[in-house]
Design a protein around this motif. Structure first.
Motif, PDB file in Angstrom:
ATOM      1  N   CYS A  28     -71.710 -21.921 -41.332  1.00 20.00           N
ATOM      2  CA  CYS A  28     -70.273 -21.662 -40.651  1.00 20.00           C
ATOM      3  C   CYS A  28     -70.066 -22.380 -39.407  1.00 20.00           C
ATOM      4  O   CYS A  28     -70.814 -22.250 -38.374  1.00 20.00           O
ATOM      5  CB  CYS A  28     -69.897 -20.322 -40.647  1.00 20.00           C
TER       6      CYS A  28
ATOM      7  N   HIS B  41     -60.703 -18.958 -41.270  1.00 19.58           N
ATOM      8  CA  HIS B  41     -60.756 -20.459 -41.020  1.00 19.58           C
ATOM      9  C   HIS B  41     -61.255 -20.793 -42.556  1.00 19.58           C
ATOM     10  O   HIS B  41     -61.858 -20.142 -43.106  1.00 19.58           O
ATOM     11  CB  HIS B  41     -61.643 -20.834 -40.202  1.00 19.58           C
ATOM     12  N   TYR B  42     -60.855 -22.062 -43.130  1.00 21.21           N
ATOM     13  CA  TYR B  42     -61.514 -22.752 -44.013  1.00 21.21           C
ATOM     14  C   TYR B  42     -62.272 -23.885 -43.878  1.00 21.21           C
ATOM     15  O   TYR B  42     -61.833 -24.763 -43.056  1.00 21.21           O
ATOM     16  CB  TYR B  42     -60.509 -22.996 -45.105  1.00 21.21           C
ATOM     17  N   PHE B  43     -63.315 -24.193 -44.529  1.00 18.10           N
ATOM     18  CA  PHE B  43     -64.224 -25.407 -44.471  1.00 18.10           C
ATOM     19  C   PHE B  43     -64.635 -25.681 -45.782  1.00 18.10           C
ATOM     20  O   PHE B  43     -65.412 -25.214 -46.296  1.00 18.10           O
ATOM     21  CB  PHE B  43     -65.222 -24.989 -43.469  1.00 18.10           C
TER      22      PHE B  43
ATOM     23  N   CYS C 126     -64.943 -31.880 -34.648  1.00 20.39           N
ATOM     24  CA  CYS C 126     -65.189 -31.716 -36.032  1.00 20.39           C
ATOM     25  C   CYS C 126     -66.375 -30.968 -36.161  1.00 20.39           C
ATOM     26  O   CYS C 126     -67.629 -31.507 -35.591  1.00 20.39           O
ATOM     27  CB  CYS C 126     -65.238 -33.419 -36.368  1.00 20.39           C
ATOM     28  N   PRO C 127     -66.621 -30.099 -37.025  1.00 20.14           N
ATOM     29  CA  PRO C 127     -67.678 -29.312 -37.404  1.00 20.14           C
ATOM     30  C   PRO C 127     -68.537 -30.095 -38.036  1.00 20.14           C
ATOM     31  O   PRO C 127     -69.966 -29.584 -38.130  1.00 20.14           O
ATOM     32  CB  PRO C 127     -67.007 -28.259 -38.165  1.00 20.14           C
TER      33      PRO C 127
ATOM     34  N   HIS D 263     -64.028 -33.908 -45.584  1.00 16.10           N
ATOM     35  CA  HIS D 263     -63.942 -32.498 -45.766  1.00 16.10           C
ATOM     36  C   HIS D 263     -62.855 -31.883 -44.965  1.00 16.10           C
ATOM     37  O   HIS D 263     -62.100 -32.682 -44.156  1.00 16.10           O
ATOM     38  CB  HIS D 263     -65.352 -32.006 -44.850  1.00 16.10           C
ATOM     39  N   TYR D 264     -62.616 -30.660 -45.141  1.00  9.60           N
ATOM     40  CA  TYR D 264     -61.272 -30.272 -44.641  1.00  9.60           C
ATOM     41  C   TYR D 264     -61.939 -28.947 -43.643  1.00  9.60           C
ATOM     42  O   TYR D 264     -62.549 -28.337 -44.081  1.00  9.60           O
ATOM     43  CB  TYR D 264     -60.327 -29.891 -45.688  1.00  9.60           C
ATOM     44  N   PHE D 265     -61.189 -28.840 -42.433  1.00 18.66           N
ATOM     45  CA  PHE D 265     -61.556 -27.405 -41.783  1.00 18.66           C
ATOM     46  C   PHE D 265     -60.370 -27.108 -41.112  1.00 18.66           C
ATOM     47  O   PHE D 265     -59.747 -27.961 -40.251  1.00 18.66           O
ATOM     48  CB  PHE D 265     -62.611 -28.008 -40.619  1.00 18.66           C
TER      49      PHE D 265
ATOM     50  N   HIS E  23     -58.863 -32.051 -37.135  1.00 19.69           N
ATOM     51  CA  HIS E  23     -58.602 -30.952 -38.067  1.00 19.69           C
ATOM     52  C   HIS E  23     -57.296 -30.069 -37.493  1.00 19.69           C
ATOM     53  O   HIS E  23     -56.572 -30.535 -36.587  1.00 19.69           O
ATOM     54  CB  HIS E  23     -59.959 -29.877 -37.844  1.00 19.69           C
TER      55      HIS E  23
ATOM     56  N   HIS F 187     -68.790 -21.125 -46.979  1.00 17.69           N
ATOM     57  CA  HIS F 187     -67.768 -22.320 -47.358  1.00 17.69           C
ATOM     58  C   HIS F 187     -68.167 -23.081 -48.576  1.00 17.69           C
ATOM     59  O   HIS F 187     -68.936 -22.436 -49.406  1.00 17.69           O
ATOM     60  CB  HIS F 187     -67.632 -22.943 -45.976  1.00 17.69           C
TER      61      HIS F 187
END
Lengths: 139, 139
Positions: free
Chosen positions: A105, A125-127, B105-106, B125-127, B89, A89
């Motif tokens: 991740c 997935h994207y982070f 939320c990661p 951040h974006y997930f 997200h 990421h």
DNA sequence: ATCGCTGCAAATCATTTGCAGCAGC
DNA sequence: GCTGCTGCAAATGATTTGCAGCGAT
């Protein structure tokens, strides 16, 4: 199920070209997250007559066969990099624009077990984390 | 430090308009992730003469003052939704395109502690997880 | 009466595509 | 020679912007 010997793309058999090779060289050497425009500028040094369209066409093909990884960012522009074996990421600096890889991740632990409880099959997935990098932090 | 009484935008004092109110109504009622075009189509039912430009201008302003949340997705289109107190997200279905919120939320656990070791100040951040939703899973 | 907001249309920006010729295999 | 690949230019799709008039405070 792709065959690693004869790379094919939806019925087509890929050929090689100096332009495509140069794009791969640039992505390999610069080891960075480059926009199509940036790649275009770099390849133009080697192939002054190359067109942006060709760059896009090759990036599309290379992404499809899995050689290149495409990530879209909040500014609406896609960045490309060589596909690395382990996915990763990004840390994006909002001041200088630098993008750094992180191998951590979030899909790993709690999210993953949480997904099992949901009726949703995750495929990719994207982070991306946006903030200020070490250099820009102090200013 | 924004003042909650007089909302201002880079020196400007916001006025109200029926168009802006309608956009907020739609986002509140539909409680969904809408593209600018989709919002435009909805508002047009109430204000047939509204223009896409006006929709974009309002979404920009509403995003800036924090009333609306804008997320960009892999298809290059941005989606808008009312800003909710707790950020969240997305689960995006690659077949039907449906977008579902997830509150997990990661950034929470391991990633957060990992960030402390890095010289990077995370701001947002974006997930997003892409895959197949319950309905599309079985086909 | 300000000055923000609107519709309209033209302008941008990133990306895609049609076409005719060139080049790998 | 077949057919993928290229340069060029025009097309597309999302979003932005200039402008003159309208409307809220």
């Amino acid at each position: 199920m792709p065959d690693s010997n004869s790379i094919a793309l939806s019925g087509k058999t890929l050929r090689s070209s100096k332009q495509r090779q140069s794009i791969l060289d640039i992505l390999t050497q610069q080891h960075a997250h480059l926009s199509a425009e940036e790649i275009y500028q770099s390849v133009k040094l080697l192939h002054p007559s190359i067109s942006l369209g060709t760059v896009y066409r090759n990036l599309e093909i290379l992404t499809e066969i899995g050689a290149v990884y495409r990530a879209s960012f909040a500014d609406g522009k896609a960045r490309y990099e060589m596909a690395s074996p382990g996915h990763h990421h990004h840390l994006v600096c909002l001041k200088c624009g630098n993008i750094e890889d992180i191998m951590e991740c979030p899909m790993a632990k709690d999210i993953e077990s949480f997904m099992e409880n949901r009726d949703f099959q995750p495929l990719r997935h994207y982070f991306e984390i946006y903030g200020h990098c070490a250099k820009c932090k102090q200013k």
